[in-house]
Motif scaffolding. Structure first.
Motif, short mmCIF file in Angstrom:
data_model
loop_
_atom_site.label_atom_id
_atom_site.label_comp_id
_atom_site.label_asym_id
_atom_site.label_seq_id
_atom_site.Cartn_x
_atom_site.Cartn_y
_atom_site.Cartn_z
N GLN A 56 9.22 53.58 45.01
CA GLN A 56 8.03 54.26 44.52
C GLN A 56 7.01 53.23 44.06
OE1 GLN A 56 7.24 57.86 44.00
NE2 GLN A 56 8.65 57.79 45.72
N THR A 58 14.10 52.89 44.14
CA THR A 58 14.75 54.09 43.61
C THR A 58 16.02 54.39 44.40
OG1 THR A 58 13.29 55.42 45.01
CG2 THR A 58 12.63 55.14 42.71
N ASN A 86 4.50 51.22 41.99
CA ASN A 86 4.41 50.88 40.57
C ASN A 86 2.94 50.61 40.20
OD1 ASN A 86 5.45 50.19 38.09
ND2 ASN A 86 5.99 48.12 38.70
N ASP A 136 10.22 61.48 41.38
CA ASP A 136 9.18 61.40 42.42
C ASP A 136 9.77 61.04 43.77
OD1 ASP A 136 7.30 61.97 40.51
OD2 ASP A 136 6.54 59.93 40.33
N GLN A 163 9.88 55.57 32.70
CA GLN A 163 9.33 55.29 34.03
C GLN A 163 10.38 55.41 35.12
OE1 GLN A 163 6.27 52.44 34.71
NE2 GLN A 163 7.41 51.41 36.32
N GLN A 197 10.12 57.90 38.28
CA GLN A 197 10.11 57.38 39.65
C GLN A 197 11.26 57.97 40.46
OE1 GLN A 197 10.06 53.14 38.85
NE2 GLN A 197 7.89 53.00 39.38
#
Lengths: 73, 419
Positions: free
Chosen positions: B207, B83, B209, A51, A44, A48
């Motif tokens: 981002q 992130t 979740n 992304d 994940q 992420q």
């Protein structure tokens, strides 16, 4: 496009920053035998990260379409 | 109209919010809430008039985040993972969220971009962004305090991943997260506009979740309390804000708490599916015994007024309100359980159908407190095995610390944590 943009788009350095980051994140999922880790197999955090970098890169690229639009005046 | 039925009108509702705790929101709370009944505070009351239209701005700056007390009609609860690549980027992320929230909650005209790029605003709210009572509430989860940003020593004392209780059916994909962002406003378009704006400005830094949207129903009949999708009034009993320093806000100098948490509040989010087809086949007396309240009026089964406190002392065997009724287990109203009370903040959700064609609806339960173990977990432990568990299924959520408020234009979310 670089020569055209360098004097016209103040955000150009950020474009390269995020494209470089995206490329590094993608290369990290490129196996030695040349195959790629499938999207469904990505942890994940890795997905992420990709992304996020892709999303930010696209955001930085977006104004270029307007800046590069041919104009007659 | 709302003045006539004893509830505050729109203007006084918002003054209450603006004033916050220090400003003296307290009206009806006469103290001793655990043992006696009281009408809810104006800031907490379900004011249909205030919820129905386009609301004025809720002031963004303050000691506490402004979205914790009011309950607007529409909400989005979004769990995000950071992130950001470094502590500096995380700081930039929090500053960006702050500046977007400051603009969106105040409203105004987005700056023009001209021909050099896409418009700065989505246009979803038209040329001028209306505040519509928007609040932006940001919290942090325990996973943010891992080794990525060097924050391990700043971990709030009571912050852990969400615990699974025996009746839970948790889906890891809908649990926890580095951050929780709740956007609430009078109308759905305002919430969606804010979400798109914040996401657009933070693509590299966080981002999504998981996400769930909720709505607060109008109080029906007017002057009562909004209902959940089981047909019962939800949140009739909430502590008065005069007790917020004992129950809701993390106090400065609390033993074991890092100093930056003062003024924040722990928030528990629980996504709870309701099996409404099953529930609708249960007779109303059995439904009422499960909750302990009259379904039509909201009154405790031993009283004839909505805000009356049930008298459990006069009903020691549960002849009127069963010993395992939801409200009796959740808040036994004893001196020993008074410190486990929570500030309940729940929204209904409705997201279509599940894989077998049943209606997928339920409750976005959230509650604010000073100490999750002392409060939410104590309450939830008492509720293990309650009769209601056959009709509901908690499947997601998380534990977070809602950050202290952003004090002024120089301040930003998490400054005391990151600076």
């Amino acid at each position: 496009l670089h020569p055209l943009l360098v004097t016209r788009y103040a955000g150009l350095p950020a474009v390269y920053t995020w494209l470089d980051r995206l490329q590094a994140l993608l290369e990290a999922q490129h196996r030695a035998d040349g195959t790629w880790v499938a999207v469904s197999q990505l942890p994940q955090a890795a997905r992420q990260g990709i992304d996020a970098a892709c999303g930010q890169a696209l955001q930085e690229l977006a104004p270029i379409a307007s800046i590069a639009e041919p104009r007659n005046t | 109209m709302s003045e006539a039925n004893g509830l505050p009108g729109r203007r006084s509702f918002l003054r209450g919010v603006a004033g916050g705790v220090a400003g003296g929101v307290v009206a009806g709370g006469a103290g001793g809430y655990a043992l006696r009944g009281s009408r809810p505070d104006p800031a907490l009351a379900a004011d249909t008039a205030a919820m129905a239209g386009r609301l004025p701005a809720v002031p963004f700056h303050g000691k506490h985040q402004a979205g914790i007390l009011p309950q607007q009609r529409q909400t989005a609860v979004v769990s995000l993972d950071a992130t950001a690549d470094s502590k500096a980027e995380l700081t930039d992320l929090f500053q960006t969220i702050t500046s977007r929230a400051r603009f969106l909650t105040a409203g105004g005209t987005p700056p023009p971009v001209g021909i050099d790029g896409p418009p700065s605003d989505s246009g979803v709210l038209g040329p001028t962004v209306v505040p519509d009572g928007l609040t932006v509430t940001l919290g942090v989860g325990s996973s943010l305090f891992d080794d990525r940003y060097g924050l391990a020593r700043q971990l709030p004392a009571h912050l852990t991943p969400m615990r699974a209780f025996p009746n839970d059916n948790l889906d890891p994909a809908q649990c926890d997260g580095d951050l929780i962002l709740q956007l609430s406003a009078g109308s759905t378009d305002t919430v969606v506009h804010a979400l798109r704006d914040i996401a657009k400005h933070t693509r590299g830094g966080m981002q999504v979740n998981w996400r769930i949207d909720g709505f607060k129903s109008p109080a029906r009949p007017a002057g009562t309390v909004p209902r959940n999708l089981l047909g019962f009034m939800d949140g009739v009993a909430n502590p008065p804000m005069s007790e917020a320093n004992e129950l809701v806000w993390v106090q400065p100098g609390t033993s074991g708490e890092p100093g930056w948490t003062a003024g924040g509040s722990y928030v528990v989010v629980r996504l709870i599916r309701m099996f409404v087809e099953f529930w609708d086949r249960v007779d109303v007396t059995e439904q009422e015994q499960m909750f302990g309240r009259n379904r039509a009026t909201g009154c405790p089964l031993d009283a004839d007024s909505l805000y009356a406190a049930p008298d459990y002392g006069a009903d020691p065997t549960g002849a009127v309100i069963p010993l395992n009724a939801h409200m009796r287990l959740a808040n036994p109203r004893t001196p020993q359980t008074a410190s486990s009370r929570i500030l309940r903040r729940a929204w209904n959700y409705d997201r279509g159908i599940d894989q077998v064609g049943d209606l997928d609806m339920g409750l976005v339960f959230s509650c604010y407190q000073q100490d999750i173990k002392r409060q939410f977990e104590a309450v939830q432990t008492r509720l293990i095995g309650e009769p209601l568990v056959d009709y509901i299924s908690p499947f997601g959520g998380g534990y977070f610390l809602a950050l202290p408020g952003v004090r002024d234009t120089a301040d930003w979310y998490g400054r005391a944590l990151l600076a």
